[in-house]
Design an enzyme around this catalytic site. Structure first.
Site, PDB file in Angstrom:
ATOM      1  N   ASP A 167    -129.921  79.152  23.219  1.00  0.00           N
ATOM      2  CA  ASP A 167    -130.411  77.770  23.216  1.00  0.00           C
ATOM      3  C   ASP A 167    -129.777  76.917  24.302  1.00  0.00           C
ATOM      4  OD1 ASP A 167    -132.085  78.263  21.069  1.00  0.00           O
ATOM      5  OD2 ASP A 167    -130.590  77.666  19.580  1.00  0.00           O
ATOM      6  N   ALA A 168    -130.510  75.902  24.746  1.00  0.00           N
ATOM      7  CA  ALA A 168    -130.051  75.043  25.842  1.00  0.00           C
ATOM      8  C   ALA A 168    -128.734  74.345  25.527  1.00  0.00           C
ATOM      9  CB  ALA A 168    -131.122  74.007  26.174  1.00  0.00           C
TER      10      ALA A 168
ATOM     11  N   HIS B  40    -133.259  69.985  26.973  1.00  0.00           N
ATOM     12  CA  HIS B  40    -134.094  70.723  27.920  1.00  0.00           C
ATOM     13  C   HIS B  40    -133.225  71.390  28.981  1.00  0.00           C
ATOM     14  CE1 HIS B  40    -137.844  71.818  29.783  1.00  0.00           C
ATOM     15  NE2 HIS B  40    -137.485  71.308  30.940  1.00  0.00           N
TER      16      HIS B  40
ATOM     17  N   ASP C 102    -140.206  79.317  25.733  1.00  0.00           N
ATOM     18  CA  ASP C 102    -139.751  77.935  25.690  1.00  0.00           C
ATOM     19  C   ASP C 102    -138.703  77.765  26.791  1.00  0.00           C
ATOM     20  OD1 ASP C 102    -137.321  78.916  24.647  1.00  0.00           O
ATOM     21  OD2 ASP C 102    -137.727  78.258  22.606  1.00  0.00           O
ATOM     22  N   CYS C 103    -138.184  76.546  26.950  1.00  0.00           N
ATOM     23  CA  CYS C 103    -137.335  76.285  28.122  1.00  0.00           C
ATOM     24  C   CYS C 103    -136.082  77.148  28.148  1.00  0.00           C
ATOM     25  CB  CYS C 103    -136.981  74.798  28.214  1.00  0.00           C
ATOM     26  SG  CYS C 103    -135.903  74.156  26.904  1.00  0.00           S
ATOM     27  N   SER C 104    -135.403  77.256  27.014  1.00  0.00           N
ATOM     28  CA  SER C 104    -134.150  78.010  26.991  1.00  0.00           C
ATOM     29  C   SER C 104    -134.390  79.514  26.911  1.00  0.00           C
ATOM     30  CB  SER C 104    -133.268  77.554  25.823  1.00  0.00           C
ATOM     31  OG  SER C 104    -133.952  77.681  24.584  1.00  0.00           O
TER      32      SER C 104
ATOM     33  N   TYR D 257    -128.705  85.524  16.625  1.00  0.00           N
ATOM     34  CA  TYR D 257    -129.702  84.546  16.183  1.00  0.00           C
ATOM     35  C   TYR D 257    -130.306  84.954  14.842  1.00  0.00           C
ATOM     36  CZ  TYR D 257    -131.851  80.285  17.804  1.00  0.00           C
ATOM     37  OH  TYR D 257    -132.166  78.961  17.973  1.00  0.00           O
TER      38      TYR D 257
ATOM     39  N   HIS E 175    -139.344  75.268  35.582  1.00  0.00           N
ATOM     40  CA  HIS E 175    -139.020  75.202  34.148  1.00  0.00           C
ATOM     41  C   HIS E 175    -140.259  75.419  33.291  1.00  0.00           C
ATOM     42  CE1 HIS E 175    -140.238  70.739  33.332  1.00  0.00           C
ATOM     43  NE2 HIS E 175    -140.932  71.217  34.338  1.00  0.00           N
TER      44      HIS E 175
END
Length: 295
Positions: free
Chosen positions: A218-219, A253, A199-201, A91, A265
């Protein structure tokens, strides 16, 4: 590329050197103060991290990054432990040069923080630092009630009750849920990869890491790997993915299947990590994939 390590509790990975704002002073300092930073951010400040594309990810104390370029007092790095289609090396993003240190000596054994948060006492300075869940540092010795570890700031001591000797074991989906449940009620944070906010991911990534699995950051990338599972065969610990245009557009998401038609989540800015029933929500119509990474 030059190997470096993170020398603060958690470093933000900014989109570019001009991304940080006046409100971000406490998180770009060394030592950084993530607790103060997230407490002082207004709802608008948090929304800007996403809407103005300011923040990419985060990286924990002692983690390896690779320096690719520098500009004034900032360094562009890649994080090899966070895989992404954005860069094959890891990343990418920018961190203040003051938050980086030289690589730590190699060690046969690593100590990993397993509490939501822990503290470490730096021996030379008597400085006390907060550490996030999953911070990993080289073991020097077992010191009775504490582990002595190597850090970018010198030798430090971590309580045994909040950490453990790291092992490369892989756990099942129920274990991933157990790790995730301890963060119910934690505020969502765009780009978050620490116990000060996910965050979600980032939440999905780190809970898998806790169970021994390395998955993409990432998602959108997470949705393309793992084992495809039908919703009626989903088990706790599987990942549910959601896309715009009633599930046919871009993935936006991810959450954990919790069992009984529920999801665990990190929802969005202004919300906290939660368990909710999918039935009757927008998520029900946007579900586009179920993936299993655990075995």
């Amino acid at each position: 590329m030059k190997e470096r390590v993170i020398a603060v509790s958690v470093a933000n990975l900014w989109t570019d050197p001009d991304s940080s704002r006046q409100i971000d002073t406490s998180i770009v300092a060394n030592p950084s103060d993530p607790s103060r930073w997230v407490h002082e951010l207004s709802h608008t400040d948090k929304l800007e991290l996403h809407e103005n594309n300011l923040l990419q990810s985060q990286v924990l104390f002692g983690m390896t990054v690779w320096e690719t370029e520098s500009k004034d007092d900032w360094v562009k790095v890649v994080i090899p432990s966070q895989s992404t289609p954005k860069n094959p090396q890891g990343y990418p993003g920018w961190v203040p040069a003051r938050q980086l240190a030289d690589p730590l000596p190699q060690s046969e054994h690593m100590i990993e923080v397993r509490a939501k948060q822990s503290t470490i006492l730096i021996e030379d300075t008597s400085e006390v630092m907060q550490l996030s869940f999953l911070t990993k540092l080289p073991l020097v010795e077992d010191s009775g009630t504490a582990f002595t570890v190597l850090t970018p700031l010198g030798r430090g001591r971590i309580s045994k009750s909040e950490s453990r000797l790291w092992t490369a074991r892989q756990e099942d989906g129920k274990a991933l849920i157990m790790y995730a449940e301890q963060f119910i009620g934690l505020d969502y944070l765009w780009g978050g990869m620490s116990s000060w906010g996910y965050d979600c991911s980032g939440f999905a990534h780190n809970m898998h890491l806790a169970g021994g699995y390395a998955i993409p950051r990432d998602a959108s990338a997470q949705a393309l790997q793992g084992k495809a599972v039908s919703l009626d065969q989903a088990k706790p610990g599987d990942l549910l993915f959601f896309a715009y245009e009633n599930g046919k557009g871009r993935v936006h998401h991810v959450g954990f299947y919790y069992g009984n038609g529920q999801m665990l989540h990190a929802p969005k800015t202004g919300k906290q990590i939660e368990v909710l029933h999918l039935a009757g929500t927008e998520y029900e119509t946007e579900l586009c994939a179920v993936r299993r990474y655990w075995s």
